[in-house]
Scaffold this motif. Structure first.
Motif, mmCIF file in Angstrom:
data_model
loop_
_atom_site.group_PDB
_atom_site.id
_atom_site.type_symbol
_atom_site.label_atom_id
_atom_site.label_comp_id
_atom_site.label_asym_id
_atom_site.label_seq_id
_atom_site.Cartn_x
_atom_site.Cartn_y
_atom_site.Cartn_z
ATOM 1 N N GLU A 28 1.139 11.144 11.396
ATOM 2 C CA GLU A 28 0.335 12.111 10.641
ATOM 3 C C GLU A 28 -1.142 11.728 10.586
ATOM 4 O O GLU A 28 -1.937 12.410 9.944
ATOM 5 C CB GLU A 28 0.889 12.265 9.225
ATOM 6 N N GLY A 29 -1.506 10.624 11.245
ATOM 7 C CA GLY A 29 -2.916 10.279 11.353
ATOM 8 C C GLY A 29 -3.394 9.116 10.505
ATOM 9 O O GLY A 29 -4.573 8.758 10.561
ATOM 10 N N PHE A 30 -2.514 8.507 9.717
ATOM 11 C CA PHE A 30 -2.917 7.317 8.986
ATOM 12 C C PHE A 30 -3.066 6.173 9.981
ATOM 13 O O PHE A 30 -2.350 6.104 10.978
ATOM 14 C CB PHE A 30 -1.868 6.939 7.931
ATOM 15 N N THR A 31 -3.992 5.273 9.710
ATOM 16 C CA THR A 31 -4.174 4.118 10.588
ATOM 17 C C THR A 31 -3.161 3.035 10.227
ATOM 18 O O THR A 31 -2.561 3.069 9.150
ATOM 19 C CB THR A 31 -5.588 3.525 10.443
ATOM 20 N N GLU A 32 -3.002 2.067 11.136
ATOM 21 C CA GLU A 32 -2.120 0.933 10.837
ATOM 22 C C GLU A 32 -2.614 0.196 9.601
ATOM 23 O O GLU A 32 -1.812 -0.263 8.783
ATOM 24 C CB GLU A 32 -2.041 -0.010 12.032
ATOM 25 N N GLU A 33 -3.931 0.093 9.441
ATOM 26 C CA GLU A 33 -4.490 -0.568 8.258
ATOM 27 C C GLU A 33 -4.142 0.206 6.984
ATOM 28 O O GLU A 33 -3.800 -0.393 5.964
ATOM 29 C CB GLU A 33 -6.009 -0.706 8.389
ATOM 30 N N ASP A 34 -4.214 1.553 7.047
ATOM 31 C CA ASP A 34 -3.833 2.375 5.891
ATOM 32 C C ASP A 34 -2.387 2.106 5.485
ATOM 33 O O ASP A 34 -2.077 1.920 4.305
ATOM 34 C CB ASP A 34 -3.961 3.871 6.201
ATOM 35 N N VAL A 35 -1.502 2.112 6.473
ATOM 36 C CA VAL A 35 -0.072 1.916 6.201
ATOM 37 C C VAL A 35 0.174 0.516 5.648
ATOM 38 O O VAL A 35 0.930 0.347 4.687
ATOM 39 C CB VAL A 35 0.769 2.187 7.470
ATOM 40 N N ARG A 36 -0.495 -0.474 6.204
ATOM 41 C CA ARG A 36 -0.336 -1.846 5.696
ATOM 42 C C ARG A 36 -0.825 -1.948 4.250
ATOM 43 O O ARG A 36 -0.191 -2.591 3.418
ATOM 44 C CB ARG A 36 -1.076 -2.844 6.580
ATOM 45 N N THR A 37 -1.938 -1.289 3.945
ATOM 46 C CA THR A 37 -2.450 -1.298 2.568
ATOM 47 C C THR A 37 -1.430 -0.676 1.628
ATOM 48 O O THR A 37 -1.149 -1.221 0.558
ATOM 49 C CB THR A 37 -3.786 -0.543 2.485
ATOM 50 N N MET A 38 -0.865 0.474 2.022
ATOM 51 C CA MET A 38 0.109 1.155 1.161
ATOM 52 C C MET A 38 1.383 0.346 0.997
ATOM 53 O O MET A 38 1.923 0.240 -0.111
ATOM 54 C CB MET A 38 0.451 2.533 1.734
ATOM 55 N N ALA A 39 1.879 -0.233 2.093
ATOM 56 C CA ALA A 39 3.179 -0.904 2.064
ATOM 57 C C ALA A 39 3.105 -2.348 1.562
ATOM 58 O O ALA A 39 4.041 -2.812 0.915
ATOM 59 C CB ALA A 39 3.793 -0.894 3.460
ATOM 60 N N VAL A 40 2.009 -3.030 1.852
ATOM 61 C CA VAL A 40 1.929 -4.457 1.541
ATOM 62 C C VAL A 40 0.875 -4.740 0.473
ATOM 63 O O VAL A 40 1.182 -5.305 -0.575
ATOM 64 C CB VAL A 40 1.642 -5.287 2.815
ATOM 65 N N GLY A 41 -0.363 -4.368 0.760
ATOM 66 C CA GLY A 41 -1.464 -4.713 -0.137
ATOM 67 C C GLY A 41 -1.302 -4.182 -1.548
ATOM 68 O O GLY A 41 -1.416 -4.937 -2.524
ATOM 69 N N ASN A 42 -1.011 -2.893 -1.669
ATOM 70 C CA ASN A 42 -0.866 -2.312 -3.004
ATOM 71 C C ASN A 42 0.343 -2.881 -3.743
ATOM 72 O O ASN A 42 0.279 -3.126 -4.952
ATOM 73 C CB ASN A 42 -0.760 -0.790 -2.921
ATOM 74 N N SER A 43 1.427 -3.101 -3.026
ATOM 75 C CA SER A 43 2.628 -3.670 -3.650
ATOM 76 C C SER A 43 2.353 -5.082 -4.164
ATOM 77 O O SER A 43 2.745 -5.432 -5.282
ATOM 78 C CB SER A 43 3.786 -3.711 -2.648
ATOM 79 N N ARG A 44 1.664 -5.884 -3.354
ATOM 80 C CA ARG A 44 1.319 -7.249 -3.782
ATOM 81 C C ARG A 44 0.400 -7.223 -4.998
ATOM 82 O O ARG A 44 0.568 -7.997 -5.931
ATOM 83 C CB ARG A 44 0.674 -8.020 -2.643
ATOM 84 N N ARG A 45 -0.560 -6.319 -4.979
ATOM 85 C CA ARG A 45 -1.504 -6.217 -6.091
ATOM 86 C C ARG A 45 -0.767 -5.841 -7.385
ATOM 87 O O ARG A 45 -0.991 -6.426 -8.424
ATOM 88 C CB ARG A 45 -2.595 -5.204 -5.762
ATOM 89 N N LEU A 46 0.142 -4.873 -7.302
ATOM 90 C CA LEU A 46 0.899 -4.464 -8.482
ATOM 91 C C LEU A 46 1.798 -5.580 -8.995
ATOM 92 O O LEU A 46 2.027 -5.696 -10.209
ATOM 93 C CB LEU A 46 1.744 -3.231 -8.175
ATOM 94 N N ALA A 47 2.310 -6.409 -8.104
ATOM 95 C CA ALA A 47 3.185 -7.510 -8.499
ATOM 96 C C ALA A 47 2.385 -8.739 -8.961
ATOM 97 O O ALA A 47 2.971 -9.717 -9.408
ATOM 98 C CB ALA A 47 4.092 -7.905 -7.334
#
Length: 50
Positions: A28-47
């Motif tokens: 759908e046009g998200f970059t690999e960096e976008d997906v990594r931020t959503m899947a990894v970065g944001n989850s780590r930040r919330l935890a």
């Protein structure tokens, strides 16, 4: 932040479902960096695990 119904008996296993979700976001046009931020970065930040 990504969220899903994965892990329920009628859905794919979590590992497979997250890969499918990532593939769909990339298609759908998200970059690999976008997906990594959503899947990894944001989850780590919330935890609190940054």
């Amino acid at each position: 932040m990504l969220s899903s119904d994965l892990g329920q008996p009628f859905n794919p296993p979590v590992e497979d479902g997250l890969a499918l979700l990532a593939d769909r976001l990339l298609a759908e046009g998200f970059t690999e960096e976008d997906v990594r931020t959503m899947a990894v970065g944001n989850s780590r930040r919330l935890a609190g695990a940054e």
